[in-house]
Design a protein around this motif. Structure first.
Motif, PDB file in Angstrom:
ATOM      1  N   VAL A  27      44.283  39.551  38.037  1.00  0.00           N
ATOM      2  CA  VAL A  27      43.321  40.548  38.522  1.00  0.00           C
ATOM      3  C   VAL A  27      44.025  41.575  39.401  1.00  0.00           C
ATOM      4  CG1 VAL A  27      41.228  40.916  39.885  1.00  0.00           C
ATOM      5  CG2 VAL A  27      41.399  38.911  38.396  1.00  0.00           C
ATOM      6  N   LEU A  28      44.912  41.108  40.272  1.00  0.00           N
ATOM      7  CA  LEU A  28      45.579  41.998  41.215  1.00  0.00           C
ATOM      8  C   LEU A  28      46.431  43.067  40.534  1.00  0.00           C
ATOM      9  CD1 LEU A  28      46.680  39.474  43.974  1.00  0.00           C
ATOM     10  CD2 LEU A  28      44.849  41.179  44.103  1.00  0.00           C
ATOM     11  N   ARG A  29      46.905  42.805  39.349  1.00  0.00           N
ATOM     12  CA  ARG A  29      47.756  43.802  38.674  1.00  0.00           C
ATOM     13  C   ARG A  29      46.986  45.077  38.339  1.00  0.00           C
ATOM     14  NH1 ARG A  29      48.886  42.652  32.523  1.00  0.00           N
ATOM     15  NH2 ARG A  29      46.782  42.175  31.844  1.00  0.00           N
ATOM     16  N   HIS A  30      45.671  45.017  38.378  1.00  0.00           N
ATOM     17  CA  HIS A  30      44.840  46.194  38.106  1.00  0.00           C
ATOM     18  C   HIS A  30      44.336  46.856  39.384  1.00  0.00           C
ATOM     19  CE1 HIS A  30      44.787  45.307  33.850  1.00  0.00           C
ATOM     20  NE2 HIS A  30      44.488  44.062  34.136  1.00  0.00           N
ATOM     21  N   ALA A  31      44.730  46.320  40.531  1.00  0.00           N
ATOM     22  CA  ALA A  31      44.241  46.838  41.813  1.00  0.00           C
ATOM     23  C   ALA A  31      44.954  48.126  42.201  1.00  0.00           C
ATOM     24  CB  ALA A  31      44.458  45.803  42.908  1.00  0.00           C
ATOM     25  N   GLN A  65      35.981  45.882  44.391  1.00  0.00           N
ATOM     26  CA  GLN A  65      36.645  45.488  45.631  1.00  0.00           C
ATOM     27  C   GLN A  65      36.469  44.004  45.891  1.00  0.00           C
ATOM     28  OE1 GLN A  65      38.674  47.408  47.689  1.00  0.00           O
ATOM     29  NE2 GLN A  65      39.107  45.352  48.437  1.00  0.00           N
ATOM     30  N   GLN A  66      35.307  43.497  45.594  1.00  0.00           N
ATOM     31  CA  GLN A  66      35.032  42.072  45.787  1.00  0.00           C
ATOM     32  C   GLN A  66      35.955  41.218  44.906  1.00  0.00           C
ATOM     33  OE1 GLN A  66      30.978  41.020  44.929  1.00  0.00           O
ATOM     34  NE2 GLN A  66      31.040  39.251  46.276  1.00  0.00           N
ATOM     35  N   ALA A  67      36.189  41.663  43.679  1.00  0.00           N
ATOM     36  CA  ALA A  67      37.075  40.924  42.779  1.00  0.00           C
ATOM     37  C   ALA A  67      38.514  40.946  43.293  1.00  0.00           C
ATOM     38  CB  ALA A  67      37.005  41.522  41.375  1.00  0.00           C
ATOM     39  N   ILE A  68      38.949  42.078  43.824  1.00  0.00           N
ATOM     40  CA  ILE A  68      40.311  42.192  44.351  1.00  0.00           C
ATOM     41  C   ILE A  68      40.483  41.285  45.569  1.00  0.00           C
ATOM     42  CG2 ILE A  68      41.971  43.755  45.441  1.00  0.00           C
ATOM     43  CD1 ILE A  68      41.632  44.123  42.386  1.00  0.00           C
ATOM     44  N   PHE A 118      43.056  47.730  27.709  1.00  0.00           N
ATOM     45  CA  PHE A 118      42.308  48.862  28.225  1.00  0.00           C
ATOM     46  C   PHE A 118      42.362  48.811  29.742  1.00  0.00           C
ATOM     47  CE2 PHE A 118      40.574  47.920  24.068  1.00  0.00           C
ATOM     48  CZ  PHE A 118      40.626  49.166  23.469  1.00  0.00           C
ATOM     49  N   PRO A 119      42.695  49.930  30.365  1.00  0.00           N
ATOM     50  CA  PRO A 119      42.768  49.920  31.829  1.00  0.00           C
ATOM     51  C   PRO A 119      41.400  49.651  32.449  1.00  0.00           C
ATOM     52  CG  PRO A 119      42.974  52.153  30.980  1.00  0.00           C
ATOM     53  CD  PRO A 119      42.921  51.230  29.798  1.00  0.00           C
ATOM     54  N   ILE A 120      41.399  48.761  33.406  1.00  0.00           N
ATOM     55  CA  ILE A 120      40.163  48.445  34.112  1.00  0.00           C
ATOM     56  C   ILE A 120      40.438  48.587  35.603  1.00  0.00           C
ATOM     57  CG2 ILE A 120      39.276  46.845  32.379  1.00  0.00           C
ATOM     58  CD1 ILE A 120      40.171  44.592  34.336  1.00  0.00           C
ATOM     59  N   THR A 121      39.415  48.828  36.336  1.00  0.00           N
ATOM     60  CA  THR A 121      39.522  48.832  37.786  1.00  0.00           C
ATOM     61  C   THR A 121      38.507  47.823  38.301  1.00  0.00           C
ATOM     62  OG1 THR A 121      40.111  51.173  37.759  1.00  0.00           O
ATOM     63  CG2 THR A 121      39.431  50.237  39.873  1.00  0.00           C
ATOM     64  N   PRO A 122      39.010  46.664  38.728  1.00  0.00           N
ATOM     65  CA  PRO A 122      38.105  45.634  39.228  1.00  0.00           C
ATOM     66  C   PRO A 122      37.401  46.096  40.508  1.00  0.00           C
ATOM     67  CG  PRO A 122      40.312  44.753  38.864  1.00  0.00           C
ATOM     68  CD  PRO A 122      40.390  46.227  38.741  1.00  0.00           C
TER      69      PRO A 122
END
Length: 73
Positions: free
Chosen positions: A40-44, A12-15, A6-10
């Protein structure tokens, strides 16, 4: 068994944290740490990376060009 992603958008702090983890792993040649950061970055979004870059430059004492080169590998 089929696993759906499922697409997520982490956040800003997580990125920003993931980029720090990735860069730190790259400096130590720790592939496992780099892969963790990339997970994590692949969803940024590009915008999130642009915001994170100056913060990581300062915290990791590395130039933007150095970080971008590391990400291009």
């Amino acid at each position: 068994m089929y696993h759906r992603e499922f697409p997520i958008t982490p956040s800003q702090q997580a990125i920003t944290g993931a980029l720090c983890i990735y860069v730190e792993g790259g400096r130590k040649d720790d592939v496992r740490q780099m892969l963790f950061g990339l997970s994590v970055l692949r969803h940024a979004t590009e915008e999130q990376l642009a915001i994170a870059m100056p913060l990581v430059e300062v915290s990791q004492h590395m130039s933007r060009a150095g970080i971008q080169e590391m990400l291009a590998r």
